[in-house]
Motif scaffolding. Structure first.
Motif, PDB file in Angstrom:
ATOM      1  N   UNK A 151       3.387   8.281  -5.584  1.00 20.42           N
ATOM      2  CA  UNK A 151       2.722   7.885  -4.684  1.00 20.42           C
ATOM      3  C   UNK A 151       2.677   6.240  -5.804  1.00 20.42           C
ATOM      4  N   UNK A 152       2.530   5.212  -4.307  1.00 20.18           N
ATOM      5  CA  UNK A 152       2.660   3.686  -4.733  1.00 20.18           C
ATOM      6  C   UNK A 152       1.611   2.981  -3.692  1.00 20.18           C
ATOM      7  N   UNK A 153       0.974   2.011  -4.630  1.00 16.18           N
ATOM      8  CA  UNK A 153      -0.315   1.712  -4.110  1.00 16.18           C
ATOM      9  C   UNK A 153       0.261   0.102  -3.836  1.00 16.18           C
ATOM     10  N   UNK A 154      -0.069  -0.798  -2.901  1.00 10.22           N
ATOM     11  CA  UNK A 154       0.746  -2.107  -2.435  1.00 10.22           C
ATOM     12  C   UNK A 154      -0.509  -2.829  -1.816  1.00 10.22           C
ATOM     13  N   UNK A 155      -0.347  -3.695  -1.728  1.00  3.77           N
ATOM     14  CA  UNK A 155      -0.682  -4.417  -0.682  1.00  3.77           C
ATOM     15  C   UNK A 155      -0.554  -6.018  -0.581  1.00  3.77           C
ATOM     16  N   UNK A 156      -0.894  -6.561   0.456  1.00  2.00           N
ATOM     17  CA  UNK A 156      -0.226  -8.104   1.245  1.00  2.00           C
ATOM     18  C   UNK A 156      -1.392  -8.434   1.885  1.00  2.00           C
ATOM     19  N   UNK A 157      -1.798  -9.874   1.856  1.00  2.00           N
ATOM     20  CA  UNK A 157      -2.149 -10.652   3.223  1.00  2.00           C
ATOM     21  C   UNK A 157      -1.462 -10.669   4.370  1.00  2.00           C
ATOM     22  N   UNK A 158      -1.696 -10.805   5.292  1.00  3.20           N
ATOM     23  CA  UNK A 158      -1.391 -10.770   6.756  1.00  3.20           C
ATOM     24  C   UNK A 158      -0.167 -12.009   7.418  1.00  3.20           C
ATOM     25  N   UNK A 159       1.055 -11.447   7.365  1.00  5.57           N
ATOM     26  CA  UNK A 159       2.096 -12.405   7.352  1.00  5.57           C
ATOM     27  C   UNK A 159       2.695 -12.325   5.353  1.00  5.57           C
ATOM     28  N   UNK A 160       2.158 -11.563   5.006  1.00  2.00           N
ATOM     29  CA  UNK A 160       2.948 -11.456   3.490  1.00  2.00           C
ATOM     30  C   UNK A 160       3.848 -10.486   3.419  1.00  2.00           C
ATOM     31  N   UNK A 161       3.845  -9.414   3.870  1.00  2.00           N
ATOM     32  CA  UNK A 161       4.576  -8.366   3.424  1.00  2.00           C
ATOM     33  C   UNK A 161       5.179  -8.108   2.849  1.00  2.00           C
ATOM     34  N   UNK A 162       5.835  -9.380   1.841  1.00  2.00           N
ATOM     35  CA  UNK A 162       7.154  -8.938   0.673  1.00  2.00           C
ATOM     36  C   UNK A 162       6.144  -9.400  -0.335  1.00  2.00           C
ATOM     37  N   UNK A 163       4.971  -9.297  -0.331  1.00  5.39           N
ATOM     38  CA  UNK A 163       3.983 -10.805  -1.694  1.00  5.39           C
ATOM     39  C   UNK A 163       3.779  -9.055  -2.254  1.00  5.39           C
ATOM     40  N   UNK A 164       3.291  -9.894  -3.464  1.00  2.00           N
ATOM     41  CA  UNK A 164       2.552  -8.867  -4.710  1.00  2.00           C
ATOM     42  C   UNK A 164       1.142  -9.065  -4.887  1.00  2.00           C
ATOM     43  N   UNK A 165       0.382  -7.965  -5.193  1.00  9.39           N
ATOM     44  CA  UNK A 165      -0.948  -8.584  -5.771  1.00  9.39           C
ATOM     45  C   UNK A 165      -0.942  -9.592  -6.103  1.00  9.39           C
ATOM     46  N   UNK A 166      -2.298  -9.353  -6.085  1.00  7.57           N
ATOM     47  CA  UNK A 166      -2.459 -10.954  -7.113  1.00  7.57           C
ATOM     48  C   UNK A 166      -2.763 -10.338  -8.616  1.00  7.57           C
ATOM     49  N   UNK A 167      -3.222  -9.333  -9.070  1.00  4.54           N
ATOM     50  CA  UNK A 167      -3.944  -8.793 -10.009  1.00  4.54           C
ATOM     51  C   UNK A 167      -3.436  -7.179  -9.486  1.00  4.54           C
ATOM     52  N   UNK A 168      -3.103  -6.965 -11.075  1.00  5.49           N
ATOM     53  CA  UNK A 168      -3.612  -5.288 -11.476  1.00  5.49           C
ATOM     54  C   UNK A 168      -4.001  -4.804 -12.208  1.00  5.49           C
ATOM     55  N   UNK A 169      -4.396  -3.747 -12.705  1.00  7.59           N
ATOM     56  CA  UNK A 169      -4.859  -3.000 -13.721  1.00  7.59           C
ATOM     57  C   UNK A 169      -4.415  -1.651 -14.076  1.00  7.59           C
ATOM     58  N   UNK A 170      -3.905  -0.943 -14.798  1.00  7.29           N
ATOM     59  CA  UNK A 170      -3.759   0.664 -14.847  1.00  7.29           C
ATOM     60  C   UNK A 170      -4.154   0.552 -16.374  1.00  7.29           C
ATOM     61  N   UNK A 171      -5.024   2.163 -16.579  1.00 10.01           N
ATOM     62  CA  UNK A 171      -5.868   2.348 -17.486  1.00 10.01           C
ATOM     63  C   UNK A 171      -5.985   4.116 -17.594  1.00 10.01           C
ATOM     64  N   UNK A 172      -7.089   3.836 -18.689  1.00  5.59           N
ATOM     65  CA  UNK A 172      -7.236   5.988 -18.671  1.00  5.59           C
ATOM     66  C   UNK A 172      -8.393   5.990 -18.461  1.00  5.59           C
ATOM     67  N   UNK A 173      -8.953   6.894 -18.237  1.00  5.78           N
ATOM     68  CA  UNK A 173     -10.339   7.592 -17.870  1.00  5.78           C
ATOM     69  C   UNK A 173     -10.917   8.594 -18.374  1.00  5.78           C
ATOM     70  N   UNK A 174     -11.297   9.672 -18.679  1.00  8.31           N
ATOM     71  CA  UNK A 174     -12.276  10.529 -18.272  1.00  8.31           C
ATOM     72  C   UNK A 174     -11.969  10.988 -20.006  1.00  8.31           C
TER      73      UNK A 174
END
Length: 676
Positions: A151-174
């Motif tokens: 599964x991939x989680x992505x985002x963009x602003x309108x009209x900028x489909x190729x852009x990267x997220x402004x930030x991200x985080x991965x981590x552990x839980x539980x």
């Protein structure tokens, strides 16, 4: 917490809870591999004035769907932050991707930076052991995977489909006291840790510049695949076509799909017509493209008994298919009957329930009886109702010429089983009741066996098999006679629920309990709806099972223990169920002799509309004092029953409207005859 706003394409199903948090993520089969498993995935917003999640009490929401579609439309308002958001979610009609549109409106007279946070808490394959999430710079996405699930989680602003997220985080839980990366988002700064494994989650950030008193638009999407290169290809397609085009296409697809229904819905009130169409769509969310019709996919029920309703019960599936066939969705129901054909046991019966891939589902029906002797762990109505609804499927779809394989591989073995699974009196041998609580010979089962054998006789006659046609019909007649002899109580003046074996007396004794499922005696044609015995039976059903609170509705039977809310049995015999209330409405419709007599069943149809959630979702049952949904929500059977009862109501309305014209035609014919 009850589920609301399911969205699906038959391969992916996502359920939101009542606060609009994602709680269930099914892929690649509806009802199997819940990758969320009731764990909450967050969505939040940061602005200079503060931060909140979508379930914050200050975030006021007005949630609905696009009209006649499986695209959500959720208006959010946070007055202190001066923000409004419009969130729309859908599962693409072709690709396995969830698309989210977020329109943010700034209520202040200055430009502001607004950050949106989409968090996923996954338990891939239903467990958090051995999951991985990493940031992939090639597609500017967070990628979650384990085994053959990506599964991939992505985002963009309108009209900028190729852009990267402004930030991200991965981590552990539980583990180690860690709650997850959603905590990291609350200060408006994500840690950008690039990979985590084990029990993990991930969050992406989309930063928007929102002009003074203006709007900005952001997009998120989640792609589902079985290989990394499949995810890559899907990401390229989404960005090339734009998520906006995908979401619009999905909305239009469902609007066109629901218009295929062949009934004259303009005869209904707008509220009932809208609920009818919404029920069609909600049923579709619980149908796997491989043919399994799943009872419900609300994993909140796990708290009750560590199991779910995410199975295909042949009975539920048959009755749901019947409602859809009457609506004209024959290609869809065809897959269900193919599923049953493949699932049929060597004995010729269908077992308790199945997983969406055709494997046997969990069960509590034993394979030996109290004396240690072998017994079939079945509810015989599940086999009989597939025969009954398959015949109607072919008649309504005009496909009887193509039914030879069904006759050879499904009808004959199943009908031979049903015809042989009875005693000398003509009563079916014992099996479990439709409520899955008792072992014996029950009125609902007997009625379904009668209808199934008649359907099998029709198949045999059509396919030039007169000996079997006669045999099946003779057995059906024997069943009908035995039912009227053994299931009717002269003392009570009505039919009873069934026969229970008395081990001490070595005989069956009538269980005269009043049960809403006695409606089956008329619905499956064993007894006419206006037969005095049926009238007395259904009158007693209403008298004894109507819930005497402001909520109303019919319970299943007296002192129903399942999710029981009240011990005041005289006032609340059990929680009100949608299907039970609608069964009584169906009986009133069947026996109605004038349009005026349709007023009461129409009020019961309106009862179902009123006590559904605002989204149109109907649970299995509701609280008799508050009307809050209980057990699973939505229950596919509830929506199918609503559809069928509305269809019966429309049919009766149409017949009454035609009567004056018929009488007029007869008068004209009489005049012509006199002239001649």
């Amino acid at each position: 917490m009850a589920r609301d706003f399911p969205i699906s394409n038959g391969n992916v199903l996502i359920n939101f809870d009542l606060t609009y948090n994602i709680r269930d993520i099914y892929y690649p089969r509806i009802g199997m591999e819940n990758h969320a498993l009731d764990h909450l995935s967050h969505f939040g917003v940061w602005c200079p004035e503060g931060f909140c999640w979508i379930d914050d009490r200050d975030m006021i929401k007005d949630a609905s769907y696009w009209e006649d579609s499986l695209v959500t439309n959720v208006a959010c308002r946070h007055d202190r932050f001066g923000l409004r958001m419009q969130i729309q979610d859908g599962i693409d009609a072709e690709d396995n991707v969830m698309i989210r549109k977020v329109k943010v409106r700034n209520g202040f007279d200055r430009e502001r930076t607004v950050k949106l946070y989409f968090h996923l808490d996954l338990h891939i394959y239903g467990t958090a052991i051995g999951d991985t999430v990493f940031y992939d710079p090639d597609i500017n996405s967070l990628v979650f995977y384990k085994g053959h699930r990506y599964m991939s989680l992505s985002c963009c602003a309108a009209g900028q489909a190729g852009s990267a997220p402004s930030s991200y985080a991965t981590g552990q839980k539980e583990i180690h006291g860690l709650e997850g990366t959603w905590r990291d988002a609350q200060d408006g700064q994500l840690g950008r840790y690039p990979i985590s494994q084990g029990s993990v989650d991930g969050t992406i950030e989309l930063e928007l510049k929102v002009p003074a008193n203006g709007e900005s638009e952001g997009w998120f999407w989640v792609c589902f695949g079985t290989r990394l290169d499949e995810i890559y290809a899907m990401e390229r397609r989404i960005r090339a076509a734009t998520p906006q085009a995908r979401l619009q296409r999905t909305g239009e697809y469902w609007a066109e799909w629901v218009r295929k229904d062949k009934h004259e819905l303009n005869r209904l009130s707008p509220e009932i017509a809208a609920c009818y169409k919404r029920s069609l769509l909600l049923i579709r969310t619980n149908m796997d493209n491989g043919g399994a019709i799943i009872a419900a996919n609300d994993s909140d029920i796990l708290k009750f008994n560590k199991d779910t309703y995410s199975y295909m019960w042949p009975r539920d599936g048959a009755l749901i298919s019947h409602a859809l066939d009457r609506a004209g969705y024959h290609d869809l129901t065809r897959r269900f009957f193919d599923f049953c054909k493949a699932a049929l046991s060597k004995e010729g019966c269908l077992l308790h329930k199945y997983n969406a891939d055709g494997s046997l589902g969990s069960s509590w029906h034993p394979w030996v009886n109290a004396e240690g002797q072998k017994q079939l762990p079945i509810q015989e109505d599940e086999t009989a109702l597939v025969l009954y609804t398959l015949w109607h499927h072919h008649v309504q779809a005009n496909t009887l010429p193509d039914s030879a394989d069904d006759y050879e591989r499904l009808v004959r073995p199943a009908a031979d089983f049903v015809a042989g699974y009875m005693d000398e009196s003509g009563l079916p041998l014992p099996s479990y009741d439709l409520w899955e609580e008792r072992h014996g010979v029950f009125s609902f089962t007997v009625a379904s066996v009668y209808a199934g054998l008649l359907a099998a006789g029709n198949f045999a006659e059509y396919h030039g098999d007169p000996q079997r046609a006669s045999h099946y019909r003779d057995r059906a007649a024997l069943v009908q006679k035995a039912a009227q002899t053994h299931l009717y109580s002269d003392k009570e003046g009505r039919f009873g629920r069934g026969l229970i074996w008395n081990a001490e007396k070595k005989t069956y004794e009538l269980d005269a309990s009043v049960d809403a499922c006695l409606y089956a005696l008329f619905d499956f044609g064993l007894i006419a709806a206006d037969d005095p015995r049926m009238v007395r039976t259904m009158d007693e059903v209403k008298r004894r099972l109507w819930v005497q609170t402001d909520i109303g509705g019919l319970a299943r039977y007296e002192n129903d223990f399942y999710h029981q809310v009240s011990k005041d049995i005289g006032k609340v015999p059990g929680n009100p169920w949608f299907i039970c209330t609608l069964w009584y409405a169906e009986w009133l419709i069947d026996k109605a002799k004038s349009e005026q007599e349709l007023a009461e069943p129409e009020s019961l149809i309106r009862w179902a509309v009123t006590h559904a959630l605002k989204s149109g979702v109907m649970a299995e049952q509701i609280n008799p004092y508050t009307a809050d949904p209980l057990s699973v929500s939505p229950l596919t059977w509830s929506h199918a029953t609503f559809i069928k009862v509305v269809q019966e109501y429309l049919s009766k309305l149409k017949s009454f409207a035609a009567e004056p014209r018929k009488k007029e035609d007869m008068s004209e014919q009489k005049v012509l005859e006199e002239v001649r």
